[in-house]
Scaffold this motif. Sequence first.
Motif, short mmCIF file in Angstrom:
data_model
loop_
_atom_site.label_atom_id
_atom_site.label_comp_id
_atom_site.label_asym_id
_atom_site.label_seq_id
_atom_site.Cartn_x
_atom_site.Cartn_y
_atom_site.Cartn_z
N TYR A 3 51.87 -10.57 -2.17
CA TYR A 3 51.90 -9.15 -1.81
C TYR A 3 50.47 -8.62 -1.10
N HIS A 4 49.64 -8.19 -1.56
CA HIS A 4 48.60 -7.51 -1.52
C HIS A 4 48.46 -8.15 -0.51
N THR A 5 47.83 -9.95 -1.06
CA THR A 5 46.36 -10.60 -0.92
C THR A 5 46.39 -11.44 0.21
N TRP A 6 48.01 -11.89 1.08
CA TRP A 6 48.22 -12.73 1.58
C TRP A 6 47.43 -12.89 3.07
N GLN A 7 47.28 -12.11 3.27
CA GLN A 7 46.32 -11.71 5.12
C GLN A 7 44.50 -12.21 5.17
N GLU A 8 44.09 -11.94 3.46
CA GLU A 8 43.03 -11.49 3.32
C GLU A 8 41.86 -13.32 3.50
N GLY A 9 41.47 -13.41 4.69
CA GLY A 9 40.21 -14.67 4.62
C GLY A 9 41.10 -15.51 5.90
N LEU A 10 42.13 -15.09 6.33
CA LEU A 10 42.51 -16.23 6.80
C LEU A 10 41.93 -16.72 8.54
N PRO A 11 42.02 -18.06 8.61
CA PRO A 11 41.25 -17.96 9.90
C PRO A 11 41.81 -17.39 11.68
N ASP A 12 41.13 -17.81 12.53
CA ASP A 12 42.17 -17.21 13.97
C ASP A 12 41.97 -18.47 14.48
N LEU A 13 43.09 -18.61 15.25
CA LEU A 13 43.45 -19.73 16.01
C LEU A 13 42.19 -20.65 16.21
N GLN A 14 41.41 -20.44 17.17
CA GLN A 14 40.10 -21.18 17.21
C GLN A 14 39.15 -21.68 16.47
N SER A 15 39.44 -21.17 15.49
CA SER A 15 38.67 -22.26 13.64
C SER A 15 40.34 -22.46 12.83
N THR A 16 40.94 -22.89 13.49
CA THR A 16 42.35 -23.51 12.38
C THR A 16 42.41 -24.96 13.18
N PRO A 17 42.11 -26.22 12.86
CA PRO A 17 42.59 -27.56 13.05
C PRO A 17 44.16 -27.22 13.96
N GLY A 18 44.58 -27.81 15.40
CA GLY A 18 45.66 -27.91 15.66
C GLY A 18 45.98 -26.80 15.77
N GLN A 19 45.18 -25.66 15.49
CA GLN A 19 45.77 -24.30 16.24
C GLN A 19 46.91 -23.62 15.95
N ILE A 20 47.07 -23.91 14.82
CA ILE A 20 48.48 -23.71 13.70
C ILE A 20 47.52 -22.67 13.80
N ASN A 21 48.92 -21.34 13.83
CA ASN A 21 49.49 -19.98 13.74
C ASN A 21 49.23 -19.86 12.21
N ILE A 22 49.12 -19.81 11.52
CA ILE A 22 48.33 -19.37 10.35
C ILE A 22 49.37 -18.58 9.71
N ALA A 23 49.18 -17.36 10.02
CA ALA A 23 49.22 -15.55 9.89
C ALA A 23 50.41 -15.50 10.38
N ILE A 24 51.04 -16.27 11.51
CA ILE A 24 52.56 -15.96 12.26
C ILE A 24 53.91 -16.69 11.29
N ALA A 25 52.80 -18.03 10.58
CA ALA A 25 53.69 -18.23 10.13
C ALA A 25 53.75 -18.54 8.54
N LEU A 26 53.01 -17.71 7.91
CA LEU A 26 53.19 -17.05 6.59
C LEU A 26 54.13 -15.91 6.65
N TRP A 27 53.52 -14.92 7.54
CA TRP A 27 54.25 -13.53 7.87
C TRP A 27 55.87 -13.99 7.88
N LEU A 28 55.92 -14.68 9.11
CA LEU A 28 57.99 -14.91 8.35
C LEU A 28 58.62 -15.98 7.43
N GLY A 29 57.16 -16.25 6.60
CA GLY A 29 57.95 -17.02 5.88
C GLY A 29 57.89 -15.67 4.63
N ASN A 30 57.41 -14.84 5.05
CA ASN A 30 57.79 -13.55 3.52
C ASN A 30 59.22 -13.56 4.00
N LEU A 31 58.88 -12.95 5.46
CA LEU A 31 60.94 -12.17 6.08
C LEU A 31 61.79 -12.79 4.92
#
Length: 393
Positions: A293-321
Motif C-alpha cells: 500500500y505504501h510503496t507500490w509506486q516506488e521505482g516504477l519505470p516510465d513507458l519508454q523504459s518498459t519493454p512492450g510499453q506496458i503501462n505498469i503503473a496504470i495496471a497496478l493502480w487499477l488492480g489495487n482498486l
Amino acid sequence: MLYRRFGRTELQMPVFSCGGMRYQHSWQDLPPDTIPQKNQENLEATIRRALSLGINHIETARGYGTSEIQLGKVLPTFERSKLIVQSKVSPRANPTEFSRTVELSLSNLNLDYLDLLGFHGVNNAETLDYSIRPGGCMDAARKLKAQGKVRHIGFSTHGPTQVIVDAIESDLFDYVNIHWYYIFQDNWRAIEAAARRDMGVFIISPSNKGGNLYSPPPRLVELCKPLSPMVFNDLFCLSHPQVHTLSLGAACPSDFDEHMKVLPLLDQADELLAPILERLEKRAIATLGEHWYHTWQEGLPDLQSTPGQINIAIALWLGNLVEAFDMVEYAQSRYNLLGGASHWFPGNKADNLSQFDLTDSLKNSPHSQTIPDRLARIHEKIGGEDVKRLSQQ
C-alpha cells in the motif's frame, strides 16, 4: 450555489460546472437537421436545470461531436454576461488550423466570444510544444484574445504529472483542466504548481473518471456511508481550496441532484471525511498489505523504459482498486483502453507479458520480484476486448 475565484481569470466560478460530453446526440459531427428533437429538448432542459441551480459555467469541446452545435441553439437565449462558456480545441502543428477550429467552435456555439478557451489534450511533449513554442498555438490564441474572441486561455490534460507541471510552469496559461480525485491523487503536485501561479483549477469528470460513481460497487457504497461515493468524492475534492470547480457531465436534468447534496456539507468537510478516509485506508491496507500500500509506486519505470510499453503503473493502480474496493467495472473500462487511446491514455495492457523480460526495467522497485505475477493476475481479472475512447466511437 457556491462560487470560488477562478485564479487570475477573476471569474466567480460555481463549484460545479456543466460539462458537455454526455448529453449530446453524437460523438461525430452531423448535420443539425439529423439531430433528434427529443435529444435536443433533453440537452436544453439540462442546461436550463444547470442555470436554475446557479451552475453558469457551460463547458464543451470541438471534439465532443454535436455538443457545440446543439448548445448553439440554446445558449444565445440567455443573457450572455451571465454565462461562463468554455470550449476546447486540440493544439496543432499548424497554428492557422488551430485558429480556424476555434472560429468553427464559435460559429457552432453561435457566440461572439469564449470566456475560456482550452488547449484540449496537452498530454505529452509534442502537444505541449505545439502549444507554447514561438509562433505556435499560444500565439494564435493570443491574437484571438486581442480580437475579443477569447478572454482567458487554459489547457486540459490527461498527461503525466511532469508534462502538466511543465505546461503550468511556462506561465502562459490562466487555468488547467486536470484529473484529480480520491482514487487518483498523483496530480496533486501539478495542482500545487497551478496554485502558486494563481491559475484556475477545474477537475475533469470526477464521477466518471473518478470511479464510475454513477454505479458504484456495493463495497464502496458501504465504505463511504453515510455519504454516497459520489458525494464523498465531490466533498473530498472541494475540501481543498486549491480546487475551484468540478465538472458534472450531466446526461439529463436529474443528474445534478446527487451532487447538490454536497453544498450544505462543505463547512463540515473535515469532520465528515475523516472517518470515511480512515475506513477506506484500513480496507486498502487489509487487502493489499501495508508494505505494498505504501510503496507500490516506488521505482516504477516510465513507458519508454518498459519493454512492450506496458503501462505498469496504470495496471497496478487499477488492480489495487479491484482488490480493495471491488471496482471491477471501472477497472475494466480503463484498463482496456490501453493500446488504443494514443496519448490520451498511453501504453499497453499486459496481454503479451510472457514475451518480455521486465527485470531491468523493474530494478529500482522494491517489488521487482512480484510485479510480473501481479500484472498477469490483473490482466486475467480485468483484461478483455479493447475499449475505445468515447470520441472514437
